[in-house]
Design a protein around this motif. Structure first.
Motif, PDB file in Angstrom:
ATOM      1  N   ARG A 160       0.835  -1.207   0.000  1.00  0.00           N
ATOM      2  CA  ARG A 160       0.000   0.000   0.000  1.00  0.00           C
ATOM      3  C   ARG A 160       0.868   1.255   0.000  1.00  0.00           C
ATOM      4  O   ARG A 160       1.947   1.284   0.598  1.00  0.00           O
ATOM      5  CB  ARG A 160      -0.937   0.002   1.204  1.00  0.00           C
ATOM      6  N   PRO A 161       0.414   2.308  -0.688  1.00  0.00           N
ATOM      7  CA  PRO A 161       1.175   3.561  -0.698  1.00  0.00           C
ATOM      8  C   PRO A 161       0.998   4.324   0.612  1.00  0.00           C
ATOM      9  O   PRO A 161      -0.040   4.225   1.260  1.00  0.00           O
ATOM     10  CB  PRO A 161       0.559   4.332  -1.873  1.00  0.00           C
ATOM     11  N   SER A 162       1.990   5.079   0.996  1.00  0.00           N
ATOM     12  CA  SER A 162       1.887   5.925   2.183  1.00  0.00           C
ATOM     13  C   SER A 162       1.180   7.221   1.840  1.00  0.00           C
ATOM     14  O   SER A 162       0.907   7.512   0.671  1.00  0.00           O
ATOM     15  CB  SER A 162       3.282   6.229   2.741  1.00  0.00           C
ATOM     16  N   PHE A 163       0.895   8.028   2.849  1.00  0.00           N
ATOM     17  CA  PHE A 163       0.253   9.328   2.645  1.00  0.00           C
ATOM     18  C   PHE A 163       1.114  10.224   1.754  1.00  0.00           C
ATOM     19  O   PHE A 163       0.611  10.884   0.841  1.00  0.00           O
ATOM     20  CB  PHE A 163       0.016   9.995   4.002  1.00  0.00           C
ATOM     21  N   VAL A 164       2.420  10.221   1.986  1.00  0.00           N
ATOM     22  CA  VAL A 164       3.336  11.036   1.175  1.00  0.00           C
ATOM     23  C   VAL A 164       3.359  10.527  -0.264  1.00  0.00           C
ATOM     24  O   VAL A 164       3.401  11.320  -1.211  1.00  0.00           O
ATOM     25  CB  VAL A 164       4.752  11.033   1.788  1.00  0.00           C
ATOM     26  N   ASP A 165       3.319   9.216  -0.449  1.00  0.00           N
ATOM     27  CA  ASP A 165       3.269   8.644  -1.800  1.00  0.00           C
ATOM     28  C   ASP A 165       2.012   9.105  -2.541  1.00  0.00           C
ATOM     29  O   ASP A 165       2.059   9.406  -3.739  1.00  0.00           O
ATOM     30  CB  ASP A 165       3.278   7.108  -1.739  1.00  0.00           C
ATOM     31  N   GLN A 166       0.900   9.189  -1.813  1.00  0.00           N
ATOM     32  CA  GLN A 166      -0.351   9.608  -2.448  1.00  0.00           C
ATOM     33  C   GLN A 166      -0.319  11.095  -2.804  1.00  0.00           C
ATOM     34  O   GLN A 166      -0.898  11.506  -3.810  1.00  0.00           O
ATOM     35  CB  GLN A 166      -1.526   9.283  -1.529  1.00  0.00           C
ATOM     36  N   ILE A 167       0.387  11.897  -1.994  1.00  0.00           N
ATOM     37  CA  ILE A 167       0.578  13.304  -2.348  1.00  0.00           C
ATOM     38  C   ILE A 167       1.369  13.407  -3.652  1.00  0.00           C
ATOM     39  O   ILE A 167       1.016  14.174  -4.559  1.00  0.00           O
ATOM     40  CB  ILE A 167       1.314  14.057  -1.218  1.00  0.00           C
ATOM     41  N   LYS A 168       2.442  12.617  -3.754  1.00  0.00           N
ATOM     42  CA  LYS A 168       3.273  12.636  -4.965  1.00  0.00           C
ATOM     43  C   LYS A 168       2.463  12.208  -6.187  1.00  0.00           C
ATOM     44  O   LYS A 168       2.591  12.802  -7.271  1.00  0.00           O
ATOM     45  CB  LYS A 168       4.482  11.714  -4.784  1.00  0.00           C
TER      46      LYS A 168
END
Length: 365
Positions: A152-160
């Motif tokens: 699963r992607p992290s919160f920062v990954d989803q921002i990117k």
């Protein structure tokens, strides 16, 4: 030295610091003290007032929800159970806390949790890459696809992911709207002929654009191994947000001073020379106003499109947390809300900086 510093801070969008620098240099103390209060102290005070009102509001809502929960338990299960619920709430046990507007402290705690979660996921990704490095080298030599991390992607990954999608959509809007706007702006007949199309398509909801793009992209990418969710998202964003740039570009080109056009005729400039050396420079202020609006709209509709399409990004993150219903879900949603707002503000400032960098007319708003 002082004037150089002031020019630099104005150039990078920190003009509100000018009175502070002048005050430090003992220039017009009375006037600059007032300006420091108006431009620096008052905004900082407003932040503390906002946080204080937020705390009061969350406390009031917590008490209302807690009283309702205790009262409901009292009616349905009796006084003993109601007392247990009250004691559980007072103990701070997360399992029995009212699920309502979180306090600033809870939101900040969730922010720290999301950062910690990102570090954990980043470490897992790094370990995965190290483990599969040699294997992937062999697979590449054999002509096979590499093994990728599927966690699963992290919160920062989803921002990117959201930033990547919004920039792709913004560039699509730019490359569609500016050329069409120039062509329309050069011809009053064409403007009158196409205006009805613009006026009809401009207010169309992101939901409708998403469904239309979904139908077309799914048909064209049936046998493709590419990321169709990303393609659908950025095309939908571009089509939703391009209209401000299209209209402003056409308006800017149409309103170019006739003296400039006459000079271009006297110099016998070719059509493309006239566009790039006369019309575009004169139209830049309006074009950039349209681009700033387009970028803001693109960022807003992106969140809605990600939420609807369930594609990776901040919109998907917000929806998943809402569906999750955990005790800290509301706090995480508010963290996302602030991040979305701050990124939107930063994107607008970046566009303003670029506009001031290349345009002869300076904007400050």
């Amino acid at each position: 030295m002082k004037d150089s510093i002031i020019r630099v801070i104005k150039f990078i969008g920190l003009g509100f610091l000018e009175p502070l620098i002048r005050l430090i240099n003992k220039e017009e103390p009375k006037k600059n003290i007032k300006e420091v209060f108006r431009k620096i102290v008052a905004p900082i005070a407003s932040v503390f007032i906002f946080v204080g009102l937020w705390q009061l509001g969350s406390t009031a809502l917590y008490n209302i929800e807690a009283d309702y929960k205790i009262e409901a338990t009292l009616k349905s299960q009796g006084e003993a159970e109601a007392q247990k619920v009250k004691e559980c709430m007072e103990s701070g046990d997360p399992s029995c806390q009212p699920n309502t507007l979180p306090s600033p402290a809870q939101v900040y705690a969730s922010y720290l949790t999301l950062l910690k979660d990102h570090k954990t996921i980043a470490a897992d990704k790094k370990a995965f890459k190290e483990k599969t490095f040699e294997l992937n080298k062999k697979r590449v030599k054999q002509g096979k696809s590499i093994i990728t991390y599927t966690g699963r992607p992290s919160f920062v990954d989803q921002i990117k992911t959201s930033l990547k999608t919004v920039f792709a959509g913004f560039l699509l809007a730019l490359f569609i709207a500016v050329p069409i706007g120039i062509v329309i702006g050069l011809s009053s007949t064409l403007r009158g002929s196409i205006n009805w199309v613009i006026q009809i398509l401009k207010p169309v909801s992101p939901v409708v654009w998403l469904l239309l793009v979904f139908m077309i992209v799914k048909t064209l990418t049936k046998n493709s191994e590419g990321d169709s969710a990303f393609i659908i998202s950025f095309i939908s964003v571009g089509l939703c947000s391009m209209w401000a740039t299209l209209v402003n570009t056409a308006m800017g080109v149409a309103s170019v001073n006739t003296d400039y056009i006459n000079v271009a005729k006297i110099l016998r400039l070719r059509p493309m020379q006239k566009i790039f050396k006369v019309i575009l420079p004169a139209s830049l202020p309006l074009i950039f106003t349209g681009l700033r609006i387009t970028l803001s709209v693109a960022w807003m509709v992106l969140i809605a499109i990600e939420l609807l399409a369930q594609s990776p990004g901040l919109g998907s993150f917000v929806w998943e947390e809402f569906q999750n219903g955990a005790m800290d879900s509301n706090s995480k949603i508010i963290v996302a809300m602030f991040i979305i707002g701050m990124i939107g503000f930063a994107l607008d400032r970046i566009m303003l900086f670029i506009q001031n960098l290349i345009s002869f007319e300076k904007e400050t708003i």
